[in-house]
Design an enzyme around this catalytic site. Structure first.
Site, PDB file in Angstrom:
ATOM      1  N   CYS A   2       4.606 -32.467 -18.790  1.00 49.17           N
ATOM      2  CA  CYS A   2       4.420 -33.134 -20.085  1.00 49.17           C
ATOM      3  C   CYS A   2       5.291 -34.384 -20.091  1.00 49.17           C
ATOM      4  CB  CYS A   2       4.880 -32.216 -21.207  1.00 49.17           C
ATOM      5  SG  CYS A   2       4.114 -30.594 -21.165  1.00 49.17           S
ATOM      6  N   ARG A  27       1.234 -38.205 -17.773  1.00 43.96           N
ATOM      7  CA  ARG A  27       1.880 -36.918 -17.471  1.00 43.96           C
ATOM      8  C   ARG A  27       1.202 -35.752 -18.186  1.00 43.96           C
ATOM      9  NH1 ARG A  27       6.746 -37.211 -15.208  1.00 43.96           N
ATOM     10  NH2 ARG A  27       7.241 -35.142 -15.972  1.00 43.96           N
ATOM     11  N   TRP A  74       0.921 -31.344 -21.444  1.00 45.50           N
ATOM     12  CA  TRP A  74       0.016 -30.819 -20.413  1.00 45.50           C
ATOM     13  C   TRP A  74       0.153 -29.315 -20.535  1.00 45.50           C
ATOM     14  CZ3 TRP A  74      -3.789 -32.638 -17.477  1.00 45.50           C
ATOM     15  CH2 TRP A  74      -4.282 -31.834 -16.455  1.00 45.50           C
ATOM     16  N   ASN A 100       9.499 -30.105 -21.740  1.00 45.83           N
ATOM     17  CA  ASN A 100       8.608 -30.234 -20.577  1.00 45.83           C
ATOM     18  C   ASN A 100       9.076 -29.202 -19.571  1.00 45.83           C
ATOM     19  OD1 ASN A 100       7.060 -30.927 -18.385  1.00 45.83           O
ATOM     20  ND2 ASN A 100       8.359 -32.651 -17.777  1.00 45.83           N
ATOM     21  N   GLY A 101       8.217 -28.222 -19.272  1.00 48.03           N
ATOM     22  CA  GLY A 101       8.595 -27.204 -18.288  1.00 48.03           C
ATOM     23  C   GLY A 101       7.983 -25.862 -18.645  1.00 48.03           C
ATOM     24  N   GLU A 487     -11.980 -30.839   4.592  1.00 44.83           N
ATOM     25  CA  GLU A 487     -11.246 -31.511   3.513  1.00 44.83           C
ATOM     26  C   GLU A 487     -10.698 -32.849   4.000  1.00 44.83           C
ATOM     27  OE1 GLU A 487     -11.003 -31.407   0.487  1.00 44.83           O
ATOM     28  OE2 GLU A 487      -9.138 -32.458  -0.012  1.00 44.83           O
ATOM     29  N   LYS A 491     -11.577 -36.510   2.318  1.00 46.21           N
ATOM     30  CA  LYS A 491     -10.551 -37.456   1.866  1.00 46.21           C
ATOM     31  C   LYS A 491     -10.821 -38.842   2.433  1.00 46.21           C
ATOM     32  CE  LYS A 491      -8.964 -35.809  -1.014  1.00 46.21           C
ATOM     33  NZ  LYS A 491      -9.716 -34.660  -1.180  1.00 46.21           N
ATOM     34  N   GLU A 494     -14.040 -40.479   0.920  1.00 48.62           N
ATOM     35  CA  GLU A 494     -14.108 -40.844  -0.505  1.00 48.62           C
ATOM     36  C   GLU A 494     -13.142 -41.967  -0.871  1.00 48.62           C
ATOM     37  OE1 GLU A 494     -13.030 -37.914  -3.417  1.00 48.62           O
ATOM     38  OE2 GLU A 494     -11.704 -36.906  -2.041  1.00 48.62           O
ATOM     39  N   HIS A 510     -22.431 -27.851  20.436  1.00 49.83           N
ATOM     40  CA  HIS A 510     -23.797 -27.657  19.933  1.00 49.83           C
ATOM     41  C   HIS A 510     -24.364 -28.942  19.346  1.00 49.83           C
ATOM     42  CE1 HIS A 510     -23.273 -23.360  20.599  1.00 49.83           C
ATOM     43  NE2 HIS A 510     -22.051 -23.536  20.123  1.00 49.83           N
ATOM     44  N   LYS A 609     -13.247 -38.731 -11.717  1.00 52.49           N
ATOM     45  CA  LYS A 609     -12.298 -37.645 -11.489  1.00 52.49           C
ATOM     46  C   LYS A 609     -12.931 -36.291 -11.807  1.00 52.49           C
ATOM     47  CE  LYS A 609      -8.586 -35.609 -10.361  1.00 52.49           C
ATOM     48  NZ  LYS A 609      -8.349 -35.405  -8.927  1.00 52.49           N
TER      49      LYS A 609
HETATM   50  C1  AGP Z   1     -12.115 -34.338  -4.246  1.00 54.21           C
HETATM   51  O1  AGP Z   1     -11.165 -35.257  -3.742  1.00 54.21           O
HETATM   52  C2  AGP Z   1     -13.082 -34.982  -5.218  1.00 54.21           C
HETATM   53  N1  AGP Z   1     -12.397 -35.668  -6.229  1.00 54.21           N
HETATM   54  C3  AGP Z   1     -14.167 -34.033  -5.687  1.00 54.21           C
HETATM   55  O2  AGP Z   1     -14.809 -33.524  -4.550  1.00 54.21           O
HETATM   56  C4  AGP Z   1     -13.691 -32.822  -6.537  1.00 54.21           C
HETATM   57  O3  AGP Z   1     -12.945 -31.928  -5.740  1.00 54.21           O
HETATM   58  C5  AGP Z   1     -14.940 -32.114  -7.066  1.00 54.21           C
HETATM   59  O4  AGP Z   1     -15.639 -33.005  -7.896  1.00 54.21           O
HETATM   60  C6  AGP Z   1     -14.602 -30.835  -7.858  1.00 54.21           C
HETATM   61  O5  AGP Z   1     -13.862 -31.159  -8.985  1.00 54.21           O
HETATM   62  P1  AGP Z   1     -13.132 -29.962  -9.782  1.00 54.21           P
HETATM   63  O6  AGP Z   1     -12.160 -29.349  -8.837  1.00 54.21           O
HETATM   64  O7  AGP Z   1     -12.478 -30.637 -10.945  1.00 54.21           O
HETATM   65  O8  AGP Z   1     -14.191 -28.988 -10.192  1.00 54.21           O
END
Ligand code: AGP
Length: 614
Positions: A2, A27, A74, A100-101, A487, A491, A494, A510, A609
């Site tokens: 927070c 935050r 938060w 905050n905590g 993963e 990264k 994206e 394969h 996001k």
């Molecule tokens: C991951 O870096 C991306 N931002 C995206 O794949 C994300 O993980 C996905 O949209 C799922 O989001 P969520 O975890 O909020 O459900």
């Protein structure tokens, strides 16, 4: 995580606190509140929503006064709503607090205070703390500062708090353990905040409290610094800040993503705080305890998620089957919801989502519930749609993840899922007490081992510079590290817009091996634990075709070092915990390549996001 802000001085507190909260919204932004003392009474306003909502609601109160505290929340305990928002009053109405905590032992304290006649309006740990301070102040007949010091010796957890007493309105008491707290020192005025952004325009002289320190801030006096443990005098170290506002909001990092990568040791620790009691051989998770039979009697566990969360689900599949011997299948939520899956009331569905708002994951949950399955959520946002839709759940405590590319969400999701698998394995008796204890102890070492993995940042930046112009990359991993390869590829894709694919290392033969040439960097996870010799063979196959090899290895590895073009070391750990470490270099690698390519790291093109649409 927070944001807290306070002011005491010769100016009107309201505008300073409100503007300070706006600067701290990164935050946390579930709810916001402010308390002011106008010379006669405390005027308090708080609301679910953002600081802008608070500004509107605060029109209903007097905004006069030159002492005030404010909070942007938060949520960790208690869903985001008006009553759970901070500040919180004590029962007498004389004391008011922002925090905050996380106070881990708040339930036990709440029970004791209830026995003594205290009542509670909210579900928060913070309201318990302010009433504990009030109870100590009354029973010990001491001033606020002493009451805070005594009370904090009775709590377990993390805090950055600011408290004031309307009966002594020329002082604010602050204290810190585990959460940041800075004091801005102006001319005849003091500022309090989670970081310097709320007061940097007024003063660049600041004192950053150390853990287990508290301060009594009194107008016209020097700050009195004390050690919480024994009330011993501590001496303020006044820093002259050189950072600008934007740097401060990012904690001095260039981007939120880098800040969040570096927050992972703290985020993992906060996520297992209060849950992992290694010395007692305990894992405390109410959501599992209350539904243990459903998990133990389930035909299978279905994990649904998207993106990075789906990769965390893949890691969980290995952990649950390996440790708890429960059948698991992992599904893309977007596929699961439309393929008319067979779901029964003997199924348990685990939905993983950082935002708790991903439309496909939410839809998959609703489908599973319609068919009678028990649904468990792993979310990072308290009170989010998914958190409210699921039958039970466990929150990650990563704090707000602002960077679009998920980093600390991934490692804290794996932390929660590992705790769940260990708890179920213990309940099933699927492995020995000794092995169970070994896992608990090793999990406690992970934050430090993540810290150690972060130390390769400079080397990783050099490697990033070599490969920043690549047009294609391959990521390979086996077993627990196959999801980490996926993963790592996500990264890079994206945030740097370089095409990358993750594969199980054995899959090279394969087909994908046809891609290998001198232009193809191959990032290989080759830690000692987990089919090491097989991965070394894969590396040799790549090398014989002149592929460029960047290997993530266990520290001290000499064999791969002779084969690869670059090696990045991570500390040794148990095989099932390696993803928490091997993902760190891949996060940093994608970050540096994206920065070198001039990409918008925190808001990559075309991305959001939270994908709240199909
Ligand atoms: C991951 O870096 C991306 N931002 C995206 O794949 C994300 O993980 C996905 O949209 C799922 O989001 P969520 O975890 O909020 O459900």
């Amino acid at each position: 995580m927070c944001g807290i802000v306070g002011y005491i001085g010769h100016r009107e507190a309201f505008p300073i606190v409100i503007k300070g909260l706006q600067r701290l919204e990164y935050r946390g932004y579930d709810s916001a509140g402010i308390a002011l003392y106008d010379g006669n009474q405390i005027n308090l306003s708080k609301t679910k929503g953002k600081v802008e909502d608070l500004k509107n609601k605060a029109k209903e109160i007097s905004q006069a006064g030159s002492i005030g505290i404010g909070h942007t929340r938060w949520a960790t305990h208690g869903v985001p709503n008006d009553v759970n928002s901070h500040p919180h009053y004590s029962n007498s109405g004389n004391l008011v607090i922002i925090h905050n905590g996380i106070i881990e032992n708040y339930e036990a304290i709440k029970q004791e205070l209830t026995k003594r006649g205290y009542t509670f309006q909210s579900d928060t740990d913070t309201e318990v703390l302010i009433n504990l301070i009030e109870e100590v102040k009354k029973t010990e007949d001491v001033k606020l500062g002493k009451a805070v010091q005594i009370a904090l010796n009775q709590v377990v957890g993390a805090y950055a708090i600011a408290v004031f007493d309307k009966e002594k309105p020329d002082e604010i008491v602050v204290a810190k353990l585990g959460s940041p707290l800075a004091i801005g020192i102006g001319e005849g005025e003091f500022f309090i905040a989670s970081d310097a952004s709320p007061f940097i325009e007024f003063t660049n002289n600041a004192v950053y409290l150390e853990d287990e320190e508290m301060a009594i801030i009194r107008l016209g006096k020097e700050i009195k610094l004390r050690k919480i443990k024994d009330d011993a005098v501590a001496y303020p170290r006044i820093l002259e800040l050189q950072m600008n506002l934007e740097e401060i909001e990012k904690g001095g990092y260039d981007h939120f993503m880098l800040k969040e990568i570096y927050e992972q040791p703290r985020a993992i620790k906060d996520t297992y705080r209060g849950r992992l009691l290694a010395d007692q051989g305990l894992i405390r998770m109410a959501g599992i305890d209350l539904n243990m039979e459903k998990f133990l009697n389930a035909n299978r566990i279905i994990i649904v998620a998207c993106g990075t969360s789906w990769h965390a689900g893949l890691v969980a599949e290995y952990i649950f089957e390996d440790l708890a011997r429960i059948p698991v299948e992992v599904e893309y939520a977007s596929e699961f919801r439309y393929r008319n899956p067979v779901i029964t009331d003997k199924d348990v569905l685990i939905a993983i989502s950082q935002s708790g708002e991903t439309a496909d994951t939410l839809a998959a949950i609703k489908l599973a519930k319609e068919k009678g399955a028990f649904v468990f959520g792993v979310c990072n946002v308290v009170g989010s749609s998914i958190a409210r839709e699921t039958d039970a759940g466990a929150y990650t405590h990563a704090g707000p993840e602002i960077g679009v590319a998920s980093t600390k969400a991934f490692t804290t999701q794996i932390t929660v899922l590992t705790l769940m698998a260990l708890k179920l394995a213990k309940a099933k008796g699927s492995f020995s007490e000794t092995k169970y204890r070994e896992y608990l102890s090793e999990l406690e070492t992970i934050p430090n081992k993540v810290e150690k993995s972060l130390e390769s940042n400079a080397l990783i930046e050099i490697i990033a510079d070599v490969y920043k112009e690549s047009t294609n990359c391959l990521y390979l991993g086996r077993g627990y590290n196959f999801p980490v390869a996926l993963e790592g590829a996500l990264k890079l894709k994206e945030i740097s817009y370089i095409h990358a694919e993750g594969y199980p290392a054995a899959e090279m033969k394969h087909g994908p091996i046809a891609l290998i040439d001198e232009q193809m960097p191959v990032f290989v996870i080759a830690t000692k634990k987990g089919h090491y010799e097989k991965v070394v063979s894969n590396i040799q196959e790549i090398k014989s075709r002149k592929g460029k090899i960047i290997a993530i290895v266990t520290e001290g590895d000499e064999q791969v070092k002779d084969l690869a073009d670059h090696v990045i070391e991570v500390p040794e750990t148990l095989e099932s915990l390696t993803p928490l470490l091997t993902t760190i270099p891949l996060q940093l690698l994608s970050y540096h390549i994206a920065v070198m390519r001039g990409c918008n790291v925190d808001q990559p093109r075309n991305l959001a996001k939270s994908v709240t649409v199909e």
